[in-house]
Design an enzyme around this catalytic site. Structure first.
Site, short mmCIF file in Angstrom:
data_model
loop_
_atom_site.label_atom_id
_atom_site.label_comp_id
_atom_site.label_asym_id
_atom_site.label_seq_id
_atom_site.Cartn_x
_atom_site.Cartn_y
_atom_site.Cartn_z
N PRO A 288 9.91 13.27 12.20
CA PRO A 288 9.38 12.76 10.93
C PRO A 288 9.84 13.59 9.73
O PRO A 288 10.11 14.78 9.86
CB PRO A 288 7.86 12.88 11.10
CG PRO A 288 7.68 13.99 12.08
CD PRO A 288 8.87 13.95 13.00
N GLY A 289 9.91 12.95 8.60
CA GLY A 289 10.17 13.64 7.33
C GLY A 289 8.95 13.45 6.44
O GLY A 289 8.20 14.39 6.15
N ARG A 327 11.11 5.89 -6.51
CA ARG A 327 10.54 5.05 -5.45
C ARG A 327 9.81 3.80 -5.95
O ARG A 327 9.95 2.73 -5.35
CB ARG A 327 9.65 5.88 -4.53
CG ARG A 327 10.41 7.03 -3.83
CD ARG A 327 9.62 7.66 -2.71
NE ARG A 327 9.49 6.75 -1.59
CZ ARG A 327 8.42 6.06 -1.31
NH1 ARG A 327 7.33 6.17 -2.08
NH2 ARG A 327 8.39 5.24 -0.30
N TYR A 331 11.47 0.68 -4.27
CA TYR A 331 10.75 0.08 -3.13
C TYR A 331 9.42 -0.54 -3.53
O TYR A 331 8.61 -0.82 -2.66
CB TYR A 331 10.45 1.14 -2.06
CG TYR A 331 11.57 2.09 -1.76
CD1 TYR A 331 12.76 1.64 -1.19
CD2 TYR A 331 11.45 3.45 -2.02
CE1 TYR A 331 13.78 2.52 -0.89
CE2 TYR A 331 12.46 4.35 -1.72
CZ TYR A 331 13.64 3.87 -1.17
OH TYR A 331 14.64 4.75 -0.88
N CYS A 358 15.22 4.98 -20.43
CA CYS A 358 15.47 3.76 -21.20
C CYS A 358 15.69 2.57 -20.32
O CYS A 358 16.81 2.06 -20.23
CB CYS A 358 16.65 4.00 -22.12
SG CYS A 358 16.11 4.84 -23.57
N GLU A 359 14.65 2.16 -19.62
CA GLU A 359 14.67 0.85 -18.98
C GLU A 359 13.25 0.44 -18.65
O GLU A 359 12.42 1.28 -18.30
CB GLU A 359 15.60 0.82 -17.76
CG GLU A 359 15.29 1.71 -16.61
CD GLU A 359 16.31 1.46 -15.50
OE1 GLU A 359 17.42 2.00 -15.62
OE2 GLU A 359 15.99 0.72 -14.56
N TYR A 387 11.00 12.31 -0.50
CA TYR A 387 11.92 11.39 -1.18
C TYR A 387 11.67 11.30 -2.68
O TYR A 387 11.84 10.24 -3.28
CB TYR A 387 11.86 9.99 -0.53
CG TYR A 387 12.09 10.04 0.97
CD1 TYR A 387 13.34 10.36 1.48
CD2 TYR A 387 11.06 9.81 1.87
CE1 TYR A 387 13.56 10.43 2.85
CE2 TYR A 387 11.27 9.88 3.24
CZ TYR A 387 12.52 10.20 3.71
OH TYR A 387 12.73 10.28 5.08
N1 LLP Z 1 15.35 9.96 11.32
C1 LLP Z 1 16.28 9.17 10.81
C2 LLP Z 1 17.49 8.88 11.57
C3 LLP Z 1 16.11 8.63 9.52
O1 LLP Z 1 17.05 7.85 9.02
C4 LLP Z 1 14.95 8.95 8.79
C5 LLP Z 1 14.75 8.43 7.44
C6 LLP Z 1 14.00 9.79 9.37
C7 LLP Z 1 14.23 10.28 10.65
C8 LLP Z 1 12.74 10.20 8.66
O2 LLP Z 1 11.95 9.12 8.34
P1 LLP Z 1 10.48 9.38 7.76
O3 LLP Z 1 9.68 10.06 8.85
O4 LLP Z 1 10.61 10.24 6.58
O5 LLP Z 1 9.95 8.03 7.45
N2 LLP Z 1 14.05 6.89 0.66
C9 LLP Z 1 13.11 6.09 1.42
C10 LLP Z 1 13.03 6.52 2.85
C11 LLP Z 1 14.38 6.49 3.56
C12 LLP Z 1 14.27 6.99 4.97
C13 LLP Z 1 15.62 7.24 5.53
N3 LLP Z 1 15.60 7.69 6.86
C14 LLP Z 1 11.75 6.18 0.77
O6 LLP Z 1 11.62 6.87 -0.24
O7 LLP Z 1 10.81 5.56 1.22
#
Ligand code: LLP
Length: 441
Positions: A288-289, A327, A331, A358-359, A387
């Protein structure tokens, strides 16, 4: 605004994070300011580990560094004993510069360059997660040219549509990521690589998307991978050492978000894995991130101008916006906010929080209740840890905000605020455009 982690309201009526008064943080570091709650980041990491420890399956936890990657963050990740997922030469460079051990890093990405792959091999990263056939043959050539045997995982697209925003779905068949299961691509790649003398297949990876609440999507994806594993075992006598099931666990941005607890998710995953592998089980990896850092970040802004359109809405503009948090625009992401300097006051006004770019699409929150807002108030937006800094831009030539790490009353700057000079650092003027000292007439 829901108070996550160590956030609370102090006796002065100000928002406090990590026992630091956020109004003081703005005085000291300026605004906009990203504030990261170190205690909460570490607690999340430990909570996920202990949820895994309650199960009988072998596991490893990793942090997807794309969510928030800085030198200090890499240090925390190392101290907590996690693996690190990087997806670019830049993320790899950050980790290496932070002294993160290469043997705990693995490299993702659907279009890694030869240079990136070469660097990863030279540093001795644990695995390269190979995404497609072109990369597979390219990596094979590179590994043999370098005289190395490179351990790899395959990224598999399990054909699962998780219920999340289209732009953050990755597991569906029509995706730029991974070897597709249904057309037999994944199976063929396994057959191919088992005959390679320079690549060593260690297992499989899948990541179905981000901000996922629907536990069934994980179950379907894992079941499909399990089928692939059984197939490969039967056909090629290959059994993976690692099964990486990705990240994507949802967090609570607003009260509409009702993610399941991580313990429940892990239990669900464990049940499937235990059933699928009663005798021999691959090591299960989670990466997870957002779940690690999302709720630990808060952005502090200073309120500037306001515009009231009678009977329509009241716009409250802050000193950041789409450049520090793209975001909402990308999204349609929703956030909660509060006035950090008047946190106990009744929230009697319904307003919209506008950015300064400016948007018209530069809106951070369309509807939020706040106490009557005044110029100079400090607005806090929660859940900006993932993110936001990592996706920040210099749109309108806005310098990127500073990032401050708070814990137990200590506030340390881990990323300096950019200056205008930083923004110009890479600009060049061709000599023919240089300002003439004598005016040509
Ligand atoms: N592993 C892979 C291969 C991934 O592509 C990602 C996220 C993660 C793990 C981690 O995912 P997480 O646990 O953070 O959901 N910018 C977007 C999110 C893009 C995620 C890309 N990949 C946002 O702000 O919602």
């Amino acid at each position: 605004m829901y108070l996550h982690g160590t956030a609370k309201i102090n006796p002065d009526g100000n928002l406090e994070i990590g026992s630091c008064d956020t109004t003081q943080l703005v005085k000291q570091f300026g605004s906009p300011l990203y504030v990261m709650d170190e205690t909460n980041i570490r607690n999340q990491m430990r909570r996920l580990k202990s949820a895994c420890e309650q199960t009988s399956i072998p596991y490893r936890v990793a942090y997807a560094s794309k969510a928030f990657n800085t030198l200090a963050m890499c240090r925390i990740v190392e101290e907590e004993g996690y693996l690190l997922d990087v997806v670019s030469g830049g993320e790899l460079y950050t980790a290496i510069q932070a002294g993160f051990p290469a043997e705990r890093i693995y490299f993702h990405g659907n279009n890694k360059s030869t240079e990136e792959l070469r660097e990863a091999i030279n540093h001795g990263v644990k695995y390269i997660v190979v995404d497609n056939m072109v990369e597979l043959t390219m990596l094979e050539d590179l590994a043999s040219e370098m005289g190395k045997i490179v351990p790899i995982l395959f990224r598999i697209t399990p054909g699962v549509e998780a219920h999340t925003h289209n732009f953050v779905q990755t597991g569906q068949e029509d995706s730029k990521f991974g070897f597709d299961l249904s057309s037999g691509q994944a199976n063929q790649a396994v057959q191919y690589v088992l005959g390679s003398s320079s690549l060593l297949l260690k297992g499989f990876h899948s990541h179905i998307g981000s901000q996922i609440f629907d536990a069934d999507a994980f179950a379907v994806a894992i079941n499909r991978l399990v089928e692939l594993i059984h197939e490969c075992h039967k056909e090629y006598a290959f059994f993976p050492t690692v099964l990486n099931i990705g990240g994507g666990f949802g967090i609570r941005y607003t009260e509409q978000d009702t993610p399941r607890s991580i313990e429940e998710i892990i239990q669900g995953i464990t049940a499937i894995i235990e059933k699928a592998f009663p005798e021999r089980c691959p090591e299960i990896w989670l990466e997870p991130g957002r779940w690690i850092v999302g709720e630990s970040g808060t952005t502090l802004y200073t309120v500037g101008t306001m515009k009231e359109i009678p009977g329509v809405r009241k716009y409250v503009a802050v000193d950041g916006g789409i450049a520090d948090n793209p975001r909402p625009a990308l999204y349609d992401a929703k956030y909660e906010a509060m006035l950090a300097n008047r946190a106990n006051e009744e929230e009697t006004e319904l307003v919209s929080i506008a950015g300064k770019c400016c948007e018209s699409g530069d809106m951070l929150i369309w509807d939020v209740h706040l106490p009557p807002v005044k110029k100079g108030d400090i607005l806090a937006i929660s859940c900006t840890g993932a993110y936001n800094y990592s996706m920040a831009s210099n749109y309108n030539r806005l310098p990127k905000p500073a990032v401050v790490l708070v814990q137990n009353g200590r506030a340390e700057m881990i990323v300096e605020r950019e200056t205008y000079a930083d923004i110009l650092k890479k600009d060049k003027i061709p000599s023919r455009l240089l300002k003439q000292t004598v005016n040509p007439v």
